[in-house]
Design an enzyme around this catalytic site. Structure first.
Site: not given
Length: 596
Positions: A328-330
């Site tokens: 998720y994301c980074v």
């Protein structure tokens, strides 16, 4: 009644305040002064007296270019003309079509939708004039000549931040709701708001929700499970099965370490983790430690190798060859680097499939965060983390709030400070304010090497654990989800994954943004998602030929996972937390998620 429309109506007499009223309002002003003196005596005046222009330079590192003088004159003329039309309407004249449209826009704007803004002609004119000036300021950005699109985008962002900050709803004397509430409460609302503001100044962070309403492990992050492995960087949580059989290939979720993992395990109705367990998956999640001195020197390599370490622990603990992984994301950015490193090592089979939630690997069209990456901002980050080796999470929280200043800053300035309202009880806002610290070495390297230099997108541009990596060597089946309204990882940026991975890939565009586009359980019946089975080269082509499906994309993902290893095994033995090689250390949600 006057005999003619030209005869003045006598003004209503102003009521004389009673002695009790005078005493009460004197007490209100005295108490407010005492609260402020106590606060500034304790905190000092350095930050409170910091020059606004210095703050702007720190945040944006920016000086605005000059627009074409001729175009400026034309825009000022239009502003003056339209402004006169607004006042003509306020005085009872017939409104021009543009001004009538402006009034309708003001009614739709949440900041000015309350009846108090319409009932009084003065405040109605104030809000319309503000919207008129705002539109002209934002329009003037397009009139600037001799700048590239990146510079124009930066100026547009700065202008939007400025006009949002200057909204009349943000100031007590130009907000009729604030004035009315102060009169109704005899000043108590102003004192309550001042108390909220001074509390936030003390803690160095804007409060969005009732800080006493939620507690990790009590009414959020409550899916049953055990911590079954731990390093100085992370805890690994395994969740208890709720079905008789489960997929043989387990699932490991890597949430971003810039936030707490329980965004995917809020209350039971919103929890992606609980839902995935109920779908017959053996679910693990990595709970990252908020940085302190013990991990201050953690690097990009450490976070990539931590993902591999967690994958290997699950494979060995359950006796399986591979896992399904979510980033998720980074953490999705790092998962892409992990897949590339595994491919370079000849170990790609450790991951049966990879899912990416709003993750970027190519930052040429990254989101508005790029406006905070100038040399001055990078120096501020270095200074803020110089003493302890890690960046206080409140800095990142403030940065993300600035990306959506109208919703995450000024909305709460009005409600919390000016109106003195009680804090709402909202689990998502509680999570948003539950900050985590970041290792300074990792953070600066990530901003420099990924956002500014875009190394991950270049074959061999990044070296992990001594091995150059290449995203073009990743052939792991991938499910890529993007949010249509994502301001942190824009869909056009997430789409670029499709240009780099070499394996089979399914791209899904979800309604809403960075959080709501992901945390969207099927039972809620909200939003929609788009899919396109054709092979297309651009996001625009994808959207043009996409099929829209109402509701959550989660079932689509579950069906996709089933297609990459559907064999079932009994949900017993090592599938129960603590019953196999992975021994229980403590109950979920564990200790790291509670560490501040």
């Amino acid at each position: 009644m006057p005999d003619s429309p030209h005869e003045d109506t006598p003004a209503a007499p102003i009521p004389t305040p009673s002695l009790e009223d005078l005493q009460h309002w004197t007490w209100v002003m005295g108490r407010a002064q005492q609260m402020m003196l106590e606060h500034f005596a304790a905190q000092g005046m350095e930050q409170a007296t910091r020059a606004p222009d210095e703050l702007a330079r720190t945040l944006f590192g920016w000086a605005a270019p000059v627009a074409d003088p001729g175009e400026l004159i034309r825009q000022q003329t239009r502003l003056w003309t339209d402004g006169l039309a607004v006042w003509q309407r306020a005085l009872g004249g017939e409104a021009a079509p543009d001004v009538a449209a402006l009034a309708e826009k003001a009614d739709r704007d949440r900041r000015f939708a309350a009846k108090e803004w319409r009932d009084n002609p003065l405040f109605d004119t104030i809000r319309q004039t503000y919207l008129l000036v705002s539109d002209r300021l934002l329009g003037s950005v397009d009139a600037i000549e001799g700048i590239d699109e990146a510079t124009r985008s930066k100026l547009r962002f700065m202008t939007r931040a400025f006009v949002d900050a200057m909204a009349p709803s943000n100031f007590a004397l130009t907000n009729p709701q604030v004035i009315e509430r102060a009169i109704e409460t005899r000043g108590e609302s102003l004192l309550a708001g001042l108390e909220h503001m001074l509390h936030d100044l003390t803690r160095g962070q804007l409060t969005h929700s009732d800080p006493e309403a939620f507690e990790v492990g009590r009414n959020i992050a409550t899916t049953p499970g055990k911590v079954v492995a731990q390093t100085k960087l992370w805890q690994l949580i395994q969740y208890a099965p709720t079905t008789e059989t489960v997929l043989e290939t387990p699932l490991v979720i890597f949430p971003p370490w810039i936030n707490r993992y329980y965004i995917l395990d809020l209350n039971p109705k919103k929890s992606f983790i609980r839902w995935a367990v109920g779908q017959g998956l053996t679910v693990f999640v990595v709970s990252w430690k908020s940085a302190d001195e013990s991990i201050a020197d953690a690097t990009i390599d450490d976070y990539v190798l931590a993902q591999i370490e967690a994958i290997d622990a699950i494979r060995e603990g359950l006796g399986v060859e591979s896992v399904h992984a979510i980033g998720y994301c980074v953490a999705g950015t790092m998962l892409a680097a992990t897949l590339a490193l595994l491919a370079a090592r000849g170990e790609a089979d450790k991951v049966a499939s990879a899912t990416f939630f709003t993750a970027q690997v190519d930052f040429t069209e990254a989101g508005d965060l790029r406006f905070f990456l100038g040399d001055e901002q990078m120096e501020v980050i270095r200074q803020l983390s110089a003493d302890k080796g890690y960046l206080d999470g409140r800095y990142m929280a403030a940065t993300f709030n600035l990306l959506r200043g109208r919703d995450l800053i000024w909305n709460y300035v009005t409600s919390n400070y000016l109106l003195g309202e009680e804090y709402p009880q909202f689990d998502l806002l509680h999570w948003n304010g539950d900050t985590t610290n970041l290792p300074a070495v990792w953070h600066r390297a990530y901003l420099q090497q990924f956002y500014r230099e875009n190394r991950l997108a270049r074959p061999g541009g990044l070296t992990i654990d001594g091995t150059p990596i290449d995203l073009g060597q990743v052939r792991t089946p991938a499910y890529v989800q993007a949010g249509r309204e994502d301001h942190i990882a824009p869909p056009q940026s997430v789409w670029k994954i499709t240009h780099h991975f070499a394996g089979p890939l399914r791209f899904v565009l979800a309604g809403s943004g960075h959080i709501a586009g992901v945390v969207n359980p099927p039972e809620a019946g909200k939003y929609q998602y788009w899919t396109n089975e054709a092979k297309v080269g651009t996001l625009e082509e994808f959207v043009a030929g996409a099929k829209e499906t109402k509701g959550s994309w989660w079932p689509d993902w579950r069906a996709w996972i089933q297609g990459h290893g559907g064999r079932q095994v009994p949900a017993r033995g090592a599938r129960v937390p603590g019953k196999g090689k992975l021994k229980a250390i403590e109950d979920a949600p564990g200790t790291y998620v509670k560490t501040r």
